[in-house]
Scaffold this motif. Structure first.
Motif, PDB file in Angstrom:
ATOM      1  N   ALA A  32       0.931  -1.364   0.049  1.00 40.28           N
ATOM      2  CA  ALA A  32       0.139   0.088   0.167  1.00 40.28           C
ATOM      3  C   ALA A  32       1.041   1.181   0.033  1.00 40.28           C
ATOM      4  N   TRP A  33       0.562   2.059  -0.969  1.00 38.58           N
ATOM      5  CA  TRP A  33       1.386   3.379  -0.887  1.00 38.58           C
ATOM      6  C   TRP A  33       0.489   4.644  -0.661  1.00 38.58           C
ATOM      7  N   PHE A  34       1.033   5.719  -0.473  1.00 40.92           N
ATOM      8  CA  PHE A  34       0.250   7.089  -0.056  1.00 40.92           C
ATOM      9  C   PHE A  34      -0.479   7.490  -1.109  1.00 40.92           C
ATOM     10  N   ASP A  35      -1.641   8.054  -0.561  1.00 39.97           N
ATOM     11  CA  ASP A  35      -2.734   8.337  -1.830  1.00 39.97           C
ATOM     12  C   ASP A  35      -2.058   9.412  -2.948  1.00 39.97           C
ATOM     13  N   GLY A  36      -2.464   9.094  -3.922  1.00 39.18           N
ATOM     14  CA  GLY A  36      -2.047   9.723  -5.128  1.00 39.18           C
ATOM     15  C   GLY A  36      -0.632   9.431  -5.706  1.00 39.18           C
ATOM     16  N   ALA A  37       0.063   8.183  -5.144  1.00 40.16           N
ATOM     17  CA  ALA A  37       1.430   7.821  -5.918  1.00 40.16           C
ATOM     18  C   ALA A  37       1.530   7.554  -7.219  1.00 40.16           C
ATOM     19  N   THR A  38       2.231   7.954  -7.805  1.00 40.28           N
ATOM     20  CA  THR A  38       2.468   7.809  -9.111  1.00 40.28           C
ATOM     21  C   THR A  38       3.141   6.769  -9.405  1.00 40.28           C
ATOM     22  N   THR A  39       3.236   6.099 -10.910  1.00 41.73           N
ATOM     23  CA  THR A  39       3.812   4.977 -10.969  1.00 41.73           C
ATOM     24  C   THR A  39       5.596   5.123 -10.738  1.00 41.73           C
ATOM     25  N   ASN A  40       5.900   6.446 -10.959  1.00 42.86           N
ATOM     26  CA  ASN A  40       7.401   6.770 -10.815  1.00 42.86           C
ATOM     27  C   ASN A  40       7.829   6.777  -9.443  1.00 42.86           C
ATOM     28  N   GLN A  41       6.945   7.368  -8.703  1.00 42.90           N
ATOM     29  CA  GLN A  41       7.071   7.308  -7.106  1.00 42.90           C
ATOM     30  C   GLN A  41       6.999   5.876  -6.367  1.00 42.90           C
ATOM     31  N   GLU A  88       7.865   3.196  -8.146  1.00 45.17           N
ATOM     32  CA  GLU A  88       9.204   2.605  -8.560  1.00 45.17           C
ATOM     33  C   GLU A  88      10.546   3.055  -7.831  1.00 45.17           C
ATOM     34  N   THR A  89      10.571   4.272  -7.434  1.00 46.81           N
ATOM     35  CA  THR A  89      11.208   4.799  -6.537  1.00 46.81           C
ATOM     36  C   THR A  89      11.243   4.349  -5.196  1.00 46.81           C
ATOM     37  N   GLY A  90      10.217   4.132  -4.422  1.00 43.51           N
ATOM     38  CA  GLY A  90       9.825   3.664  -3.348  1.00 43.51           C
ATOM     39  C   GLY A  90      10.355   2.097  -3.144  1.00 43.51           C
ATOM     40  N   THR A  91      10.094   1.420  -4.252  1.00 40.78           N
ATOM     41  CA  THR A  91      10.317  -0.086  -4.439  1.00 40.78           C
ATOM     42  C   THR A  91      11.937  -0.207  -4.569  1.00 40.78           C
ATOM     43  N   GLU A  92      12.429   0.647  -5.236  1.00 40.11           N
ATOM     44  CA  GLU A  92      13.986   0.635  -5.287  1.00 40.11           C
ATOM     45  C   GLU A  92      14.893   1.087  -3.805  1.00 40.11           C
TER      46      GLU A  92
END
Length: 120
Positions: free
Chosen positions: A95-104, A106-110
């Motif tokens: 689960a990611w923060f509301d409004g998380a973009t695909t790029n955000q 991917e960066t969080g996953t890295e």
């Protein structure tokens, strides 16, 4: 007929983890958190309190840096378990923060991978 919905369950997102409790730490959910954070939420640490809250790269309070994944759901001031190292998680269950973009995401996953938390 009534429709039943079930939220995310504790640890459902874990594929594997290190022996014993090496992948886990205890932490407090920050008092600034509104409502409940669900299991599998990517979290950061609020610098002022040392407590966990939802990761968001747009913040400037410490939670802009990934610190782990919440093992079990909880609300403000609850002590909870956080996966902080050496585990595999199901990417689709994070689960990611509301409004998380695909790029955000991917960066969080890295950033999770840098902690040894591999999203599959």
């Amino acid at each position: 007929m009534a429709t039943l919905t079930e939220g995310k369950r504790t640890a459902d997102f874990i594929v594997s983890e290190a022996n014993g409790y090496r992948s886990r730490e205890k932490g407090i959910i920050d008092t600034g958190v509104t409502g409940t954070i669900e299991p599998g939420t990517v979290v950061g640490i609020v610098t002022a309190t040392g407590h966990y809250a939802t990761y968001n790269p747009g913040n400037a309070d410490g939670t802009e840096t990934v610190a782990g994944v919440l093992y079990e759901g909880g609300a403000a001031d609850d002590e909870r378990t956080v996966m902080v190292r050496d585990c595999e998680v199901r990417a689709s269950d994070l689960a990611w923060f509301d409004g998380a973009t695909t790029n955000q995401i991917e960066t969080g996953t890295e950033a999770l991978a840098a902690l040894g938390i591999v999203a599959r």
